[in-house]
Design a protein around this motif. Structure first.
Motif, PDB file in Angstrom:
ATOM      1  N   ALA A 179       0.833  -1.205   0.000  1.00 24.92           N
ATOM      2  CA  ALA A 179       0.000   0.000   0.000  1.00 24.92           C
ATOM      3  C   ALA A 179       0.865   1.250   0.000  1.00 24.92           C
ATOM      4  O   ALA A 179       0.586   2.216  -0.721  1.00 24.92           O
ATOM      5  CB  ALA A 179      -0.938  -0.010   1.201  1.00 24.92           C
ATOM      6  N   VAL A 180       1.925   1.261   0.818  1.00 28.21           N
ATOM      7  CA  VAL A 180       2.846   2.399   0.841  1.00 28.21           C
ATOM      8  C   VAL A 180       3.515   2.545  -0.517  1.00 28.21           C
ATOM      9  O   VAL A 180       3.621   3.655  -1.063  1.00 28.21           O
ATOM     10  CB  VAL A 180       3.892   2.223   1.956  1.00 28.21           C
ATOM     11  N   LEU A 181       3.971   1.445  -1.080  1.00 31.43           N
ATOM     12  CA  LEU A 181       4.594   1.459  -2.405  1.00 31.43           C
ATOM     13  C   LEU A 181       3.653   2.061  -3.446  1.00 31.43           C
ATOM     14  O   LEU A 181       4.033   2.956  -4.217  1.00 31.43           O
ATOM     15  CB  LEU A 181       4.973   0.029  -2.795  1.00 31.43           C
ATOM     16  N   SER A 182       2.410   1.596  -3.471  1.00 30.34           N
ATOM     17  CA  SER A 182       1.455   2.034  -4.486  1.00 30.34           C
ATOM     18  C   SER A 182       1.080   3.504  -4.327  1.00 30.34           C
ATOM     19  O   SER A 182       0.691   4.150  -5.306  1.00 30.34           O
ATOM     20  CB  SER A 182       0.190   1.163  -4.425  1.00 30.34           C
ATOM     21  N   ALA A 183       1.207   4.032  -3.126  1.00 29.97           N
ATOM     22  CA  ALA A 183       0.849   5.430  -2.873  1.00 29.97           C
ATOM     23  C   ALA A 183       1.985   6.399  -3.146  1.00 29.97           C
ATOM     24  O   ALA A 183       1.755   7.610  -3.173  1.00 29.97           O
ATOM     25  CB  ALA A 183       0.379   5.597  -1.428  1.00 29.97           C
ATOM     26  N   THR A 184       3.197   5.872  -3.369  1.00 30.12           N
ATOM     27  CA  THR A 184       4.350   6.773  -3.451  1.00 30.12           C
ATOM     28  C   THR A 184       5.240   6.569  -4.658  1.00 30.12           C
ATOM     29  O   THR A 184       6.032   7.451  -4.983  1.00 30.12           O
ATOM     30  CB  THR A 184       5.225   6.623  -2.186  1.00 30.12           C
ATOM     31  N   VAL A 185       5.148   5.427  -5.345  1.00 29.83           N
ATOM     32  CA  VAL A 185       6.170   5.115  -6.344  1.00 29.83           C
ATOM     33  C   VAL A 185       6.020   5.936  -7.615  1.00 29.83           C
ATOM     34  O   VAL A 185       6.995   6.303  -8.269  1.00 29.83           O
ATOM     35  CB  VAL A 185       6.180   3.595  -6.647  1.00 29.83           C
ATOM     36  N   TRP A 186       4.784   6.244  -7.997  1.00 34.95           N
ATOM     37  CA  TRP A 186       4.539   7.066  -9.176  1.00 34.95           C
ATOM     38  C   TRP A 186       3.033   7.232  -9.303  1.00 34.95           C
ATOM     39  O   TRP A 186       2.257   6.392  -8.889  1.00 34.95           O
ATOM     40  CB  TRP A 186       5.115   6.415 -10.444  1.00 34.95           C
ATOM     41  N   GLY A 187       2.587   8.345  -9.889  1.00 32.99           N
ATOM     42  CA  GLY A 187       1.191   8.492 -10.255  1.00 32.99           C
ATOM     43  C   GLY A 187       0.244   8.707  -9.094  1.00 32.99           C
ATOM     44  O   GLY A 187       0.616   9.152  -8.014  1.00 32.99           O
ATOM     45  N   MET A 188      -1.023   8.387  -9.348  1.00 31.05           N
ATOM     46  CA  MET A 188      -2.106   8.658  -8.396  1.00 31.05           C
ATOM     47  C   MET A 188      -2.522   7.376  -7.688  1.00 31.05           C
ATOM     48  O   MET A 188      -2.794   6.374  -8.336  1.00 31.05           O
ATOM     49  CB  MET A 188      -3.309   9.246  -9.142  1.00 31.05           C
ATOM     50  N   PRO A 189      -2.601   7.398  -6.348  1.00 34.49           N
ATOM     51  CA  PRO A 189      -3.025   6.202  -5.627  1.00 34.49           C
ATOM     52  C   PRO A 189      -4.543   6.059  -5.596  1.00 34.49           C
ATOM     53  O   PRO A 189      -5.277   7.036  -5.438  1.00 34.49           O
ATOM     54  CB  PRO A 189      -2.477   6.432  -4.223  1.00 34.49           C
ATOM     55  N   LEU A 190      -4.979   4.805  -5.745  1.00 34.41           N
ATOM     56  CA  LEU A 190      -6.395   4.464  -5.636  1.00 34.41           C
ATOM     57  C   LEU A 190      -6.640   3.726  -4.332  1.00 34.41           C
ATOM     58  O   LEU A 190      -5.874   2.830  -3.967  1.00 34.41           O
ATOM     59  CB  LEU A 190      -6.817   3.566  -6.805  1.00 34.41           C
ATOM     60  N   VAL A 191      -7.727   4.090  -3.652  1.00 32.96           N
ATOM     61  CA  VAL A 191      -8.226   3.317  -2.515  1.00 32.96           C
ATOM     62  C   VAL A 191      -9.594   2.781  -2.905  1.00 32.96           C
ATOM     63  O   VAL A 191     -10.453   3.538  -3.387  1.00 32.96           O
ATOM     64  CB  VAL A 191      -8.331   4.178  -1.243  1.00 32.96           C
ATOM     65  N   TYR A 192      -9.799   1.476  -2.736  1.00 31.36           N
ATOM     66  CA  TYR A 192     -11.102   0.858  -2.991  1.00 31.36           C
ATOM     67  C   TYR A 192     -11.899   0.879  -1.700  1.00 31.36           C
ATOM     68  O   TYR A 192     -11.374   0.595  -0.622  1.00 31.36           O
ATOM     69  CB  TYR A 192     -10.906  -0.576  -3.482  1.00 31.36           C
ATOM     70  N   ASN A 193     -13.191   1.211  -1.810  1.00 36.39           N
ATOM     71  CA  ASN A 193     -13.995   1.356  -0.586  1.00 36.39           C
ATOM     72  C   ASN A 193     -13.892   0.103   0.292  1.00 36.39           C
ATOM     73  O   ASN A 193     -13.953  -1.028  -0.173  1.00 36.39           O
ATOM     74  CB  ASN A 193     -15.442   1.694  -0.901  1.00 36.39           C
ATOM     75  N   GLY A 194     -13.717   0.364   1.576  1.00 34.79           N
ATOM     76  CA  GLY A 194     -13.582  -0.718   2.547  1.00 34.79           C
ATOM     77  C   GLY A 194     -12.154  -0.995   2.949  1.00 34.79           C
ATOM     78  O   GLY A 194     -11.916  -1.579   4.015  1.00 34.79           O
ATOM     79  N   GLN A 195     -11.184  -0.589   2.120  1.00 32.78           N
ATOM     80  CA  GLN A 195      -9.790  -0.832   2.496  1.00 32.78           C
ATOM     81  C   GLN A 195      -9.421  -0.108   3.787  1.00 32.78           C
ATOM     82  O   GLN A 195      -8.595  -0.594   4.554  1.00 32.78           O
ATOM     83  CB  GLN A 195      -8.852  -0.405   1.362  1.00 32.78           C
ATOM     84  N   GLU A 196     -10.053   1.039   4.039  1.00 30.56           N
ATOM     85  CA  GLU A 196      -9.758   1.764   5.267  1.00 30.56           C
ATOM     86  C   GLU A 196     -10.287   1.040   6.501  1.00 30.56           C
ATOM     87  O   GLU A 196      -9.965   1.415   7.634  1.00 30.56           O
ATOM     88  CB  GLU A 196     -10.291   3.198   5.200  1.00 30.56           C
TER      89      GLU A 196
END
Length: 452
Positions: A314-331
């Motif tokens: 999750a940290v990788l996907s939010a920082t490595v490049w581009g825009m991060p997506l969160v799918y409802n419920g992941q929080e």
């Protein structure tokens, strides 16, 4: 759309073999020329996918609207609503059917509420300085779609004049004739309706690669005449950036699943990032994610796909490049696969990951190194003497930097950085200052997110 393996593993691996390893680099500056200008507001935006049916016990626009203030506080900027349209009944899958079996492009699914309810959702989002895009299915409709009666010439047919499925597994939908210019006009008019009459801010295009790029270019030009829109392609073809602001990082998503399953090492991550940097221009927005409605429903839950390394990915996907997506419920630590054709609501529990995602999304919004497109920082791989377990990199702009260190091993790791002294940083999660020591020790399956 319901699961279709658009990028088979063999194809991804073949393409990687043909590429020269290009680590410690940034997206290509000359690979292709983007011909759209993303809306200014999207420069540091984040995106959240909303499955209205499963979001609440009610499964309605009205019920979801109540959560908009919470999502704004979490750092969400763009709300992507899965298809809002009436669902076909002929050859329906399951009890409730697929959201992607569209009956009427200018109506809403009565199970979700009314157009007035949808408008209230959009207005509430706008009041919180958020944007709303809706899912759009441009290559097929339901068997009982309005167009089958009013415009049967809009469809492909077999030699006997019968409607045809786009894919053997998609028995609930029929293929539009995507070369029919009259169909293009009707489709674009329907898209214009939602932007003009309901103030929708853009579209996520389902299987965008199955529709001619020229269609999307024309649609984008006409929509932008109403207001600047944001367009997301469910595709990974660079040429679609002539019409779309953002595309899916599908090959990346496939790679991290393979790593999570133990079928690939961290060298595969280097390779897939190099592939992305060489294929796409830095101006192209790319959407990175650990899951979405397809991955969750058809591949596995986050714990099933990533195990103890879920937070690392999750940290990788939010920082490595581009825009991060969160799918409802992941929080809330979504730990089940949501049924696709039935009612199967999210168990919200105590929102145990809300602070985690809030930290990631706010960093993405506030630190220029993580901005989207040209505004974002360059990617620099930071090697260690333990590259089989440790993956580390920086995102760098003139004034801002982010440093990510990830231990994917199930054991504590002691390592040194090949480039020596890494200096002083602020720990994003603890807000404490720290200096990177010459020899660094990290707990098993842990991450460190730093900025300065």
């Amino acid at each position: 759309m319901q699961k279709l393996f658009k990028y088979p593993l063999w194809a991804i691996l073949s393409s990687l073999i043909l590429l020269t390893l290009f680590v410690g680099c940034s997206p290509s500056e000359s690979n292709q020329t983007a011909e759209v200008t993303p809306p200014e507001w999207s420069e540091n935006a984040t995106i959240y996918e909303v499955n209205i049916r499963q979001f609440s016990p009610e499964g309605t626009f009205e019920a979801f609207t109540e959560d908009i203030p919470r999502l704004k506080e979490m750092g969400v900027e763009i709300l992507w609503l899965m298809p809002i349209h009436p669902i076909g009944e002929v050859n329906r899958k399951g009890t409730l059917g697929s959201y992607y079996s569209i009956v009427d492009y200018t109506e809403v699914n009565p199970e979700f509420g009314t157009k007035e309810d949808l408008q209230n959702l959009v207005d509430t989002a706008h009041e919180h300085d958020m944007k709303v895009i809706i899912d759009w299915v441009a290559n097929h409709t339901a068997w009982d779609a309005v167009w089958t009666e009013t415009n049967p010439e809009f469809y492909e047919t077999d030699e006997d004049g019968n409607f045809m499925r786009p894919d053997e597994d998609w028995e609930d939908v029929i293929q539009l004739d995507v070369d029919n210019r009259d169909m293009w006009e009707a489709m674009i008019q329907a898209m214009e309706y939602w932007v003009r009459d309901h103030d929708i801010d853009g579209f996520r295009a389902d299987v965008a690669y199955m529709v001619p790029t020229e269609f999307w270019i024309e649609a984008r030009q006409r929509l932008d005449e109403i207001k600047p829109v944001f367009m997301l392609a469910e595709a990974e073809e660079p040429e679609l950036h002539q019409a779309f602001d953002m595309s899916y990082a599908w090959s990346y998503a496939s790679t991290i699943r393979e790593i999570g399953a133990g079928n690939a090492g961290l060298d595969a991550l280097d390779e897939v990032l190099s592939e992305n940097f060489s294929r796409f221009d830095k101006s192209d927005y790319r959407m990175f994610f650990t899951t979405n409605h397809d991955e969750n429903s058809w591949t596995g839950s986050d714990p099933e796909m990533y195990g103890d390394n879920f937070e690392n990915f999750a940290v990788l996907s939010a920082t490595v490049w581009g825009m991060p997506l969160v799918y409802n419920g992941q929080e809330s630590g979504l730990d089940k696969q949501l049924e696709f054709f039935e009612k199967d609501e999210i168990e919200w529990n105590n929102y145990e990951y809300e602070d985690f995602y809030s930290t990631l999304l706010h960093l993405n919004r506030d630190n220029r190194a993580l901005y989207n497109g040209e505004a974002g920082g360059d990617y620099l791989k930071v090697s260690t003497d333990s590259d089989e377990s440790i993956f580390s990199y920086k995102r760098i702009t003139e004034d801002d930097e982010v440093f990510v260190i990830l231990n994917f091993s199930d054991s504590e790791q002691s390592f040194v950085f090949d480039s020596g002294d890494q200096g002083e940083w602020t720990n994003v999660f603890t807000e404490s200052e720290m200096t990177i020591p010459a020899e660094f020790v990290m707990d098993a399956n842990s991450y460190l997110l730093l900025e300065k």
